[in-house]
Design a protein around this motif. Structure first.
Motif, mmCIF file in Angstrom:
data_model
loop_
_atom_site.group_PDB
_atom_site.id
_atom_site.type_symbol
_atom_site.label_atom_id
_atom_site.label_comp_id
_atom_site.label_asym_id
_atom_site.label_seq_id
_atom_site.Cartn_x
_atom_site.Cartn_y
_atom_site.Cartn_z
ATOM 1 N N MET A 1 0.845 -1.172 0.000
ATOM 2 C CA MET A 1 0.000 0.000 0.000
ATOM 3 C C MET A 1 0.895 1.243 0.000
ATOM 4 N N LEU A 2 0.466 2.235 -0.751
ATOM 5 C CA LEU A 2 1.227 3.473 -0.839
ATOM 6 C C LEU A 2 0.641 4.507 0.120
ATOM 7 N N TYR A 3 1.502 5.211 0.810
ATOM 8 C CA TYR A 3 1.067 6.236 1.745
ATOM 9 C C TYR A 3 1.558 7.588 1.258
ATOM 10 N N ILE A 4 0.608 8.507 1.053
ATOM 11 C CA ILE A 4 0.932 9.868 0.623
ATOM 12 C C ILE A 4 0.135 10.812 1.510
ATOM 13 N N TYR A 5 0.821 11.774 2.067
ATOM 14 C CA TYR A 5 0.179 12.743 2.940
ATOM 15 C C TYR A 5 0.113 14.086 2.240
ATOM 16 N N GLY A 6 -1.003 14.780 2.419
ATOM 17 C CA GLY A 6 -1.166 16.089 1.803
ATOM 18 C C GLY A 6 -1.526 15.963 0.333
ATOM 19 N N ILE B 1 4.041 10.413 -5.600
ATOM 20 C CA ILE B 1 3.710 9.042 -5.991
ATOM 21 C C ILE B 1 4.997 8.262 -6.236
ATOM 22 N N GLU B 2 5.933 8.873 -6.965
ATOM 23 C CA GLU B 2 7.202 8.188 -7.255
ATOM 24 C C GLU B 2 7.958 7.862 -5.973
ATOM 25 N N ARG B 3 7.995 8.792 -5.031
ATOM 26 C CA ARG B 3 8.693 8.536 -3.760
ATOM 27 C C ARG B 3 8.003 7.443 -2.959
ATOM 28 N N ASP C 1 2.993 -6.303 -7.642
ATOM 29 C CA ASP C 1 1.766 -6.063 -8.414
ATOM 30 C C ASP C 1 0.870 -5.047 -7.717
ATOM 31 N N GLN C 2 0.730 -5.192 -6.406
ATOM 32 C CA GLN C 2 -0.124 -4.275 -5.649
ATOM 33 C C GLN C 2 0.442 -2.856 -5.688
ATOM 34 N N ALA D 1 -0.081 2.605 -7.630
ATOM 35 C CA ALA D 1 0.518 3.761 -8.310
ATOM 36 C C ALA D 1 -0.314 4.146 -9.530
ATOM 37 N N ASN D 2 -0.727 3.161 -10.314
ATOM 38 C CA ASN D 2 -1.555 3.453 -11.488
ATOM 39 C C ASN D 2 -2.879 4.091 -11.097
#
Length: 68
Positions: A1-6, A13-15, A43-44, A49-50
């Motif tokens: 899972m990707l975590y992005i704040y703000g 997204i890349e980071r 894959d997840q 990201a997509n």
């Protein structure tokens, strides 16, 4: 899972993808997960990201003159 704040940006997204792969790599190397689990995580991460690109980046690309 990707975590992005703000605000979601392409750079964030890349980071987030880099961090997620760093975590997955570390888990694979330490033996916490198997190669099959790593493949599933990869894959997840790609799917997340997509989804983020489609939801937050692509709709606004025309404002910057970007053709997708």
């Amino acid at each position: 899972m990707l975590y992005i704040y703000g605000e979601v940006t392409e750079t964030k997204i890349e980071r987030a993808v880099e961090r997620a792969f760093d975590r997955a790599d570390a888990q694979l190397m330490s033996g916490e997960i198997t190669q099959d689990q790593y493949d599933d995580l990869s894959d997840q991460i790609g799917n997340d990201a997509n989804r983020l690109y489609q939801q937050f980046i692509t709709p606004f690309a025309h404002f910057a003159g970007v053709r997708r």
